[in-house]
Design an enzyme around this catalytic site. Structure first.
Site, PDB file in Angstrom:
ATOM      1  N   CYS A  52       7.885  14.883  88.549  1.00  0.00           N
ATOM      2  CA  CYS A  52       6.758  13.966  88.366  1.00  0.00           C
ATOM      3  C   CYS A  52       5.684  14.135  89.443  1.00  0.00           C
ATOM      4  CB  CYS A  52       7.264  12.537  88.274  1.00  0.00           C
ATOM      5  SG  CYS A  52       6.159  11.515  87.313  1.00  0.00           S
TER       6      CYS A  52
ATOM      7  N   HIS B  68      12.896  11.931  85.332  1.00  0.00           N
ATOM      8  CA  HIS B  68      13.705  11.241  86.336  1.00  0.00           C
ATOM      9  C   HIS B  68      15.080  11.000  85.710  1.00  0.00           C
ATOM     10  CE1 HIS B  68      10.170  10.436  88.801  1.00  0.00           C
ATOM     11  NE2 HIS B  68       9.551   9.906  87.766  1.00  0.00           N
TER      12      HIS B  68
END
Ligand code: GLN
Length: 255
Positions: free
Chosen positions: A97, A196
């Site tokens: 990310c 994630h």
């Protein structure tokens, strides 16, 4: 088993800034998967503001909010020469990310602030109209020979890969890069992703792939029944959610 002269050095870069979404778990899992195989490994934390050493075997960059990302980007740029030396020496980079976004040329935050990245990958990221939040399922590039990937995402950024870059994989459910139906980037020993989870505990085959790259050999199998069951459940849940969303949208669009 060929013993390795030195311990596998798993680097966790700026966890105070790039640790918002629990991506520290990626470092813990890599060290643990070495330990279970009798391979000496150590977790090396690189504190925010400290220079990033060029001697690590794995560089883990996690997720973070826009403000933390500004500070992380500055630190990464200051250590860009060390990171590039490490990369050219065969080090592995897993960037998630915010960390993934900073591998590119720049990240344009929601307020329009331009953040220069490392430029290790030909890509740019800009904040989109909404945040992409939820479970993600990715069909990885076949060259990796690993099963479908599961994770969750929470980001506003949309990442556009340059013409010669390849994604980590195709999005089966969720958003991923938010451009072109793909997630992340795959370039030599760089893996970027929006997953994630953390992504490595959720996807043990990906964790072992990184360790195979570091050690230069295949690994003895370990008992992954539990994480494999978790991954299957999450993939099924996310894919079902994906289909339910498609049916709902179809009905709504049909009127
Ligand atoms: N701040 C970045 C974004 O919103 C990255 C978020 C994250 O790391 N989860 O896109």
């Amino acid at each position: 088993m060929v013993s390795r002269a030195s311990a596998v050095r798993v680097g966790l870069v700026f966890p105070e800034l790039l640790g918002t979404y629990g991506d520290r778990g990626n470092a813990v899992v890599l060290v643990e998967r070495c330990r279970r195989r009798g391979i000496d490994a150590e977790l090396v934390e690189v504190a925010a503001g400290a220079p990033i050493p060029d001697s690590l075997d794995v560089y883990l960059l996690g997720g973070g909010e826009d403000d933390s990302q500004v500070m992380a980007a500055a630190g990464m740029r200051e250590s860009s020469a060390a990171i590039e030396r490490a990369q050219h020496s065969g080090a592995v980079i897993l960037a998630v990310c915010a960390g993934f976004q900073l591998l590119g040329h720049r990240y344009e935050a929601r307020g329009g602030e331009q953040l220069d990245g490392l430029g290790l990958v030909d890509m740019t990221t800009a904040a989109g109209p909404s945040r992409l939040i939820g479970e993600v399922v990715v069909e990885p590039d076949p060259s990796l020979r690993i099963p479908t990937l599961s994770g969750f995402e929470n980001h506003g950024g949309r990442t556009r890969l340059g013409p010669d870059e390849h994604p980590l994989g195709r999005v089966l459910a969720g958003g991923g890069n938010g451009v072109g139906g793909v997630d992340g980037v795959l370039r030599e020993r760089i893996i970027g992703t929006y997953l994630h989870g953390p992504v490595l505990p959720r996807n043990p085959a990906l964790a072992d792939l990184l360790l195979t790259w570091v050690l230069g050999r295949d690994l003895e199998p370990v008992d992954d029944r539990l994480p494999d069951e978790l991954r299957s459940l999450r993939v099924a849940a996310a894919t079902a959610t994906g289909w339910r969303a498609r049916v709902r949208d179809f009905k709504l669009n049909r009127g």
